[in-house]
Enzyme design. Structure first.
Site, short mmCIF file in Angstrom:
data_model
loop_
_atom_site.label_atom_id
_atom_site.label_comp_id
_atom_site.label_asym_id
_atom_site.label_seq_id
_atom_site.Cartn_x
_atom_site.Cartn_y
_atom_site.Cartn_z
N GLY A 15 5.23 32.14 82.23
CA GLY A 15 6.43 31.93 81.57
C GLY A 15 7.03 33.41 80.52
O GLY A 15 6.38 34.33 80.89
N ILE A 16 7.59 32.76 79.51
CA ILE A 16 7.95 33.92 78.82
C ILE A 16 6.65 34.52 78.13
O ILE A 16 6.64 35.84 78.04
CB ILE A 16 8.61 33.41 77.58
CG1 ILE A 16 10.06 32.96 78.06
CG2 ILE A 16 8.87 34.40 76.21
CD1 ILE A 16 10.98 32.06 77.02
N ASP A 73 -6.35 25.28 71.79
CA ASP A 73 -5.49 24.27 71.42
C ASP A 73 -4.95 24.67 70.21
O ASP A 73 -5.49 24.50 69.11
CB ASP A 73 -6.31 22.85 71.30
CG ASP A 73 -5.33 21.66 71.09
OD1 ASP A 73 -4.18 21.85 70.60
OD2 ASP A 73 -5.68 20.62 71.31
N TYR A 102 13.18 18.01 69.37
CA TYR A 102 12.94 19.46 69.83
C TYR A 102 13.65 20.31 69.04
O TYR A 102 13.21 21.38 68.40
CB TYR A 102 13.31 19.58 71.33
CG TYR A 102 13.08 20.81 71.74
CD1 TYR A 102 11.92 21.55 72.03
CD2 TYR A 102 14.04 21.95 71.93
CE1 TYR A 102 11.57 22.68 72.36
CE2 TYR A 102 13.80 23.18 72.56
CZ TYR A 102 12.55 23.57 72.83
OH TYR A 102 12.51 24.69 73.22
N LYS A 138 12.13 23.33 66.39
CA LYS A 138 12.51 24.84 66.68
C LYS A 138 13.39 25.31 65.15
O LYS A 138 13.35 26.45 65.06
CB LYS A 138 13.33 25.17 67.74
CG LYS A 138 12.60 24.78 68.95
CD LYS A 138 11.32 25.87 68.90
CE LYS A 138 10.63 25.81 70.32
NZ LYS A 138 9.24 26.61 70.27
N THR A 167 11.88 29.18 83.75
CA THR A 167 10.45 29.04 83.65
C THR A 167 10.18 27.47 84.03
O THR A 167 11.11 26.48 84.43
CB THR A 167 9.92 29.26 82.18
OG1 THR A 167 10.41 28.43 81.17
CG2 THR A 167 10.06 30.63 81.80
#
Length: 282
Positions: free
Chosen positions: A17-18, A63, A160, A164, A197
């Site tokens: 992904g990113i 992790d 979420y 963020k 993604t």
């Protein structure tokens, strides 16, 4: 693109992904790259590909919710390449949920990865980065992956967006703290919209579940929110992030609004007026 020759870069969640795109871009720019990720098979494959291209790279399974593992990652950076200059804290998770249906366990899981992971990574990396940044003209750099969801609210995404948003404010505080202590470390956050993604696919699936539409229709509706009427690409995020490594703002949030490149509606906002001397680079 920034010249990262003789730089050492760690990318958490860098297997795909990113994070994977940023790993490739930094390696191509000359950095020695350390990829950490829970996805051991994909991480090893990514590193193998970089090494085959002649780039110095290594992988460590990680992790981000466990502090002791963070210490092992930083020790791995030092033992393998001699230190750390650039840290991209990219690892994160996403799942949608109505607030009234979100369990405390789900809330804590989201914050454990998306917020506590950023805190722990920042905490253990600053001492290592400043060893090099305080003894050379070029600055160290911490780059946090937030989200457009950290700038605006969104229904069905309470935990979420909260996680963020926390990353965004923590980034600002970290930047000012490093500046006040003269560590010569710049701290930035980047806020992508929907990117093509695995996580982007989760967003599509969430829309399908909420609206009952098919995959193509859901993707089309989400694409309409983008200035260029398409999802962003991981490589475009990496390209933008590489260009930011030449900037001198101690902290800025790069908002990639429902897109992924300047032509897709990018807006960079500096949250502090403190800048490093103009002769300092990454």
């Amino acid at each position: 693109m920034a010249d990262l020759k003789n730089k050492i870069a760690l990318i958490s969640g860098g297997a795909r992904g990113i994070g994977g795109a940023i790993s490739e871009a930094m390696a191509a720019a000359g950095a020695s790259v350390i990829i950490s990720d829970q996805l051991a098979e994909e991480g090893e494959s990514k590193v193998k590909g970089l090494i085959e291209k002649g780039y110095p790279a290594t992988f460590i399974k990680h992790d981000v919710t466990i502090e002791q593992e963070w210490n092992k990652v930083i020790q791995h950076c030092t033992k393998t390449f001699g230190g750390l200059d650039i840290f991209v804290i990219n690892a994160g998770i996403y799942f949608p949920s109505l607030i009234e249906e979100t369990t405390l366990e789900d809330w804590r899981k989201m914050f454990s990865v998306n917020v506590e992971g950023v805190f722990l990574g920042t905490k253990v990396s600053i001492p290592e980065i400043k060893k090099r940044s305080m003894n050379q003209d070029s600055s160290g750099s911490i780059i946090n992956l937030s989200s457009v969801a950290g700038l605006v609210g969104s229904p069905n995404h309470g935990s979420y967006t909260a996680s963020k948003g926390a990353v965004r404010l923590f980034t600002k505080s970290t930047a000012l703290e490093c500046a006040s202590l003269e560590y010569n470390i710049r701290v930035n956050s980047i806020h992508p919209g929907v990117i093509d993604t695995n996580m982007g696919t989760q967003v599509v699936n969430s829309m399908i579940e909420q609206t009952g539409t098919g995959d193509n229709e859901a993707r089309a509706q989400l694409s309409e929110l983008h200035p260029l009427a398409r999802f962003g690409k991981p490589e475009e995020i990496a390209k933008k992030k590489m260009s930011d490594l030449n900037a001198h703002d101690l902290e800025q949030a790069v908002k990639i609004i429902k897109g992924s490149a300047r032509s897709m509606g990018i807006e960079a906002v500096s949250y502090t007026h403190l800048t490093l001397p103009t002769n300092r680079e990454v």
